[in-house]
Write a protein that holds these residues in place. Structure first.
Motif, PDB file in Angstrom:
ATOM      1  N   ALA A   6      27.381  21.357 -19.571  1.00  0.00           N
ATOM      2  CA  ALA A   6      25.788  21.573 -19.811  1.00  0.00           C
ATOM      3  C   ALA A   6      25.536  22.809 -20.077  1.00  0.00           C
ATOM      4  N   THR A   7      24.459  23.376 -20.932  1.00  0.00           N
ATOM      5  CA  THR A   7      24.074  24.533 -21.337  1.00  0.00           C
ATOM      6  C   THR A   7      22.796  24.913 -20.860  1.00  0.00           C
ATOM      7  N   SER A   8      21.983  23.910 -20.158  1.00  0.00           N
ATOM      8  CA  SER A   8      20.804  24.347 -19.337  1.00  0.00           C
ATOM      9  C   SER A   8      21.087  23.613 -17.787  1.00  0.00           C
ATOM     10  N   LYS A   9      20.212  24.204 -17.155  1.00  0.00           N
ATOM     11  CA  LYS A   9      20.311  23.818 -15.777  1.00  0.00           C
ATOM     12  C   LYS A   9      19.559  22.540 -15.528  1.00  0.00           C
ATOM     13  N   PRO A  10      20.184  21.456 -14.777  1.00  0.00           N
ATOM     14  CA  PRO A  10      19.499  20.214 -14.789  1.00  0.00           C
ATOM     15  C   PRO A  10      18.488  20.322 -13.786  1.00  0.00           C
ATOM     16  N   ALA A  11      17.276  19.684 -13.813  1.00  0.00           N
ATOM     17  CA  ALA A  11      16.510  19.451 -12.464  1.00  0.00           C
ATOM     18  C   ALA A  11      17.059  18.875 -11.461  1.00  0.00           C
ATOM     19  N   LEU A  12      16.473  19.520 -10.209  1.00  0.00           N
ATOM     20  CA  LEU A  12      17.225  18.885  -8.937  1.00  0.00           C
ATOM     21  C   LEU A  12      15.959  18.206  -8.276  1.00  0.00           C
ATOM     22  N   PHE A 132      18.965  32.581  -4.764  1.00  0.00           N
ATOM     23  CA  PHE A 132      19.294  31.214  -4.778  1.00  0.00           C
ATOM     24  C   PHE A 132      18.453  30.302  -5.581  1.00  0.00           C
ATOM     25  N   VAL A 133      17.177  30.495  -5.489  1.00  0.00           N
ATOM     26  CA  VAL A 133      16.260  29.467  -6.077  1.00  0.00           C
ATOM     27  C   VAL A 133      16.510  29.757  -7.655  1.00  0.00           C
ATOM     28  N   GLY A 134      16.474  31.049  -8.008  1.00  0.00           N
ATOM     29  CA  GLY A 134      16.625  31.467  -9.494  1.00  0.00           C
ATOM     30  C   GLY A 134      18.038  30.768  -9.905  1.00  0.00           C
ATOM     31  N   ASP A 135      19.256  30.910  -9.059  1.00  0.00           N
ATOM     32  CA  ASP A 135      20.354  30.536  -9.630  1.00  0.00           C
ATOM     33  C   ASP A 135      20.300  29.102 -10.044  1.00  0.00           C
ATOM     34  N   MET A 136      19.569  27.982  -8.983  1.00  0.00           N
ATOM     35  CA  MET A 136      19.859  26.829  -8.845  1.00  0.00           C
ATOM     36  C   MET A 136      18.944  25.851  -9.745  1.00  0.00           C
ATOM     37  N   LEU A 137      17.575  26.655  -9.864  1.00  0.00           N
ATOM     38  CA  LEU A 137      16.742  25.707 -10.365  1.00  0.00           C
ATOM     39  C   LEU A 137      16.410  26.158 -12.055  1.00  0.00           C
ATOM     40  N   PRO A 138      15.858  25.535 -12.840  1.00  0.00           N
ATOM     41  CA  PRO A 138      15.452  25.676 -14.197  1.00  0.00           C
ATOM     42  C   PRO A 138      14.040  26.414 -14.081  1.00  0.00           C
ATOM     43  N   ASP A 139      13.584  27.309 -14.790  1.00  0.00           N
ATOM     44  CA  ASP A 139      12.437  27.983 -14.515  1.00  0.00           C
ATOM     45  C   ASP A 139      11.347  27.173 -14.160  1.00  0.00           C
ATOM     46  N   TYR A 140      11.093  26.107 -14.970  1.00  0.00           N
ATOM     47  CA  TYR A 140       9.964  25.207 -14.613  1.00  0.00           C
ATOM     48  C   TYR A 140       9.695  24.679 -13.166  1.00  0.00           C
ATOM     49  N   GLN A 141      10.912  24.837 -12.364  1.00  0.00           N
ATOM     50  CA  GLN A 141      10.924  24.154 -10.997  1.00  0.00           C
ATOM     51  C   GLN A 141      11.077  25.351 -10.096  1.00  0.00           C
ATOM     52  N   ARG A 142      11.040  26.464 -10.239  1.00  0.00           N
ATOM     53  CA  ARG A 142      11.144  27.768  -9.538  1.00  0.00           C
ATOM     54  C   ARG A 142       9.902  27.708  -8.641  1.00  0.00           C
ATOM     55  N   THR A 143       8.703  27.421  -9.299  1.00  0.00           N
ATOM     56  CA  THR A 143       7.672  27.529  -8.242  1.00  0.00           C
ATOM     57  C   THR A 143       7.542  26.405  -7.096  1.00  0.00           C
ATOM     58  N   LYS A 144       7.894  25.312  -7.460  1.00  0.00           N
ATOM     59  CA  LYS A 144       8.354  24.353  -6.425  1.00  0.00           C
ATOM     60  C   LYS A 144       9.353  24.802  -5.619  1.00  0.00           C
ATOM     61  N   GLY A 145      10.349  25.516  -5.932  1.00  0.00           N
ATOM     62  CA  GLY A 145      11.533  25.923  -5.110  1.00  0.00           C
ATOM     63  C   GLY A 145      10.755  26.964  -4.116  1.00  0.00           C
ATOM     64  N   PHE A 146      10.223  28.007  -4.632  1.00  0.00           N
ATOM     65  CA  PHE A 146       9.483  28.867  -3.554  1.00  0.00           C
ATOM     66  C   PHE A 146       8.471  28.499  -2.739  1.00  0.00           C
ATOM     67  N   ALA A 147       7.717  27.468  -3.106  1.00  0.00           N
ATOM     68  CA  ALA A 147       6.722  26.738  -2.311  1.00  0.00           C
ATOM     69  C   ALA A 147       7.364  25.988  -1.246  1.00  0.00           C
ATOM     70  N   MET A 216      27.216  29.457 -14.920  1.00  0.00           N
ATOM     71  CA  MET A 216      26.031  30.589 -14.815  1.00  0.00           C
ATOM     72  C   MET A 216      26.192  31.093 -16.126  1.00  0.00           C
ATOM     73  N   GLU A 217      27.165  31.543 -16.726  1.00  0.00           N
ATOM     74  CA  GLU A 217      27.133  32.364 -17.934  1.00  0.00           C
ATOM     75  C   GLU A 217      26.591  31.333 -19.128  1.00  0.00           C
ATOM     76  N   ARG A 218      26.660  30.130 -19.021  1.00  0.00           N
ATOM     77  CA  ARG A 218      26.216  29.095 -20.005  1.00  0.00           C
ATOM     78  C   ARG A 218      24.802  28.898 -19.835  1.00  0.00           C
ATOM     79  N   PHE A 219      24.460  28.774 -18.482  1.00  0.00           N
ATOM     80  CA  PHE A 219      22.943  28.650 -17.961  1.00  0.00           C
ATOM     81  C   PHE A 219      21.948  29.978 -18.325  1.00  0.00           C
ATOM     82  N   GLU A 220      22.537  31.180 -18.330  1.00  0.00           N
ATOM     83  CA  GLU A 220      21.944  32.177 -18.657  1.00  0.00           C
ATOM     84  C   GLU A 220      20.961  31.996 -19.742  1.00  0.00           C
TER      85      GLU A 220
END
Length: 512
Positions: A6-12, A132-147, A216-220
């Motif tokens: 995979a080259t993009s982080k999957p939604a959790l 950890f939130v930035g590592d594990m979540l795609p950008d559009y899920q990060r607000t949910k992660g920090f919430a 992580m390098e591929r997800f960058e």
């Protein structure tokens, strides 16, 4: 698509985000017990109201030093436990030990030392959780992660803040003790907090995996964000000289202020600020010297380079954080003194009335944290309807008005109303700035930039510790309630500044 390719982080899923955030509930057990009870412990061991800020300085100074270091190290760590999880675990073990020792401190200096150790340990666990939130979540899920983190922070804080009240009113443990002794209700609250801290962090450590370095390098995420913060060739060549010049200026200013503050008529707390400026100057000069000598990859050089080269959005958010956390620090260190004196009418720390008021502060803190936990899940939706910066600005404004309104409270139950406003601001402070920041920094430096961002959580606390005691004692007759009013004013300033923060992600990605 094969996960390994995979080259993009999957939604959790919801429960995956739940598990990766669960440890934050334990961390907040430690912070909540510290925030609601340490001033009480200090006063019980003989500290006066104007001494409390200088004793609390251990916490922010520790965070200032520890978080950037831990962020930098965790960016470069990978072992059997992963990248961030080793730091979760080590910090939780050390903090749990400190929580057990703190309420058994036989003297004020030992309690102050335990606060130092406890805060350092909590910071070791906490800083990597943000990255950890930035590592594990795609950008559009990060607000949910920090919430989600905000939810667990609120939940943990509710339970932890209420523990002394529960120990007294439900379990029957005494909430008073002899002079210089910590009540049993407080002692057992800290023991339970230690168990909860370690248990919650262990849940995240063993229930959540981490992406290995090659993934992580591929997800960058490359593109505009990374280019915006990467300096050009000339900037790289001149950055060493810039650090030297900036360091020399900081040294001169720090030395001058130190000489002034050492004169008669100045409180010793002011030396914290001037000596901190001196320390910053030393670090900048040393980093500049190392860089000009060819050591561009030295850890100190990298941290200072990233500090000087913060992206525009991060600079704007840092100013908002500065005024927000000044207010929070005034809340944490002065609410016990303000409530017991202004509402309960006593300053006698051995009296039943004082300890009843101190217990009610725990209830009030539980209310604002409980409301923060409830409203946390609404923040992503509200941000989607408007924008993240509008939601945050509104929340800070309500929080500022709420702090000022405590001056007009005369009954303990009425105190719970402004605490709802404080809870709204707290929930937003824990989520929105980090969600916005994570969209403005490169993934491979998530840890170090989150650590640098913490400078603007810590610096206002150091300044608050330097000047609040002086202001309260010399201009407000020792009445702690005015420290809360000052905090309300700075929170309102932060809300206005938030409207000028650039957050392009609000316009380009879904937030929930």
């Amino acid at each position: 698509m094969d996960k390994t390719e995979a080259t993009s982080k999957p939604a959790l899923s919801f429960w995956e985000i739940w598990n990766m955030s669960f440890g934050f509930m334990g961390i907040q057990f430690g912070f909540a017990l510290q925030n609601a009870n340490v001033s009480r412990i200090f006063e019980t061991l003989g500290a006066s109201v104007d001494d409390i800020p200088i004793l609390w300085i251990a916490a922010p100074v520790t965070g200032l030093v520890v978080q950037p270091i831990i962020g930098y190290l965790s960016d470069k760590t990978w072992n059997r436990l992963g990248r961030r999880r080793p730091y979760f675990l080590v910090g939780a073990i050390l903090a749990s030990v400190a929580l057990v020792i703190m309420p058994n401190s036989p003297a004020l200096w030992i309690a102050a030392g335990m606060l130092w150790i406890m805060d350092a340990s909590i910071n070791i666990s906490m800083e990597p959780f943000r990255a950890f939130v930035g590592d594990m979540l795609p950008d559009y899920q990060r607000t949910k992660g920090f919430a989600m983190q905000s939810f667990f922070i609120g939940t943990g804080a509710v339970i932890a803040s209420l523990l002394p009240y529960i120990m007294t009113n439900w379990i029957g443990l005494p909430n008073t003790a002899g002079a210089g002794e910590i009540p049993l209700s407080v002692q057992w609250s800290f023991y339970i907090g230690a168990i909860a801290f370690l248990g919650a962090v262990l849940w995240t450590v063993f229930r959540t995996g981490e992406y290995p370095p090659e993934m992580m390098e591929r997800f960058e995420e490359k593109g505009n964000t990374e280019a915006a913060i990467r300096p050009d060739t000339n900037e790289v060549q001149n950055s060493g000289a810039r650090k030297l010049y900036a360091g020399i200026i900081a040294l001169i200013a720090g030395a001058g202020l130190t000489a002034i503050f050492m004169g008669e008529g100045y409180e010793k707390e002011l030396l914290i600020f001037s000596c901190g400026l001196l320390a910053l100057g030393v670090l900048l000069v040393f980093a500049g010297y190392l860089q000009k000598s060819g050591y561009e990859e030295h850890g100190l050089v990298e941290v200072m380079t990233d500090f000087i080269g913060m992206p525009k959005t991060m600079v704007q958010l840092s100013m908002v954080q500065f005024f927000s956390w000044f207010a929070l620090f005034s809340l944490w260190i002065y609410t016990t003194s303000a409530v017991t004196a202004h509402i309960y009418g006593t300053t006698d720390t051995t009296s039943a009335l004082y300890n009843e008021g101190a217990d009610w502060v725990g209830v009030a803190f539980g209310v604002y944290n409980g409301f923060a936990a409830i409203v946390a899940f609404a923040l992503p939706t509200l941000a989607q309807w408007t924008s993240r910066k509008v939601v945050h600005a509104f929340s800070l404004f309500i929080g500022g008005l709420s702090l000022v309104s405590i001056y007009f409270v005369s009954h303990p139950y009425v105190l719970l109303i402004p605490m709802l406003g404080v809870g709204l601001a707290w929930a937003s402070i824990l989520a929105m700035p980090y969600a916005i920041l994570s969209s403005a920094i490169p993934a491979h430096k998530m840890g170090v930039y989150m650590g640098i961002f913490n400078f603007f959580v810590v610096l206002p606390q150091i300044i608050a510790a330097s000047i609040l005691g002086f202001l309260v004692q010399n201009y407000f007759g020792g009445e702690a309630i005015y420290a809360l009013i000052i905090g309300g004013i700075t929170l309102t300033i932060a809300s206005i500044m938030m409207l000028f923060v650039e957050d392009d992600a609000d316009k380009s990605v879904p937030l929930s």
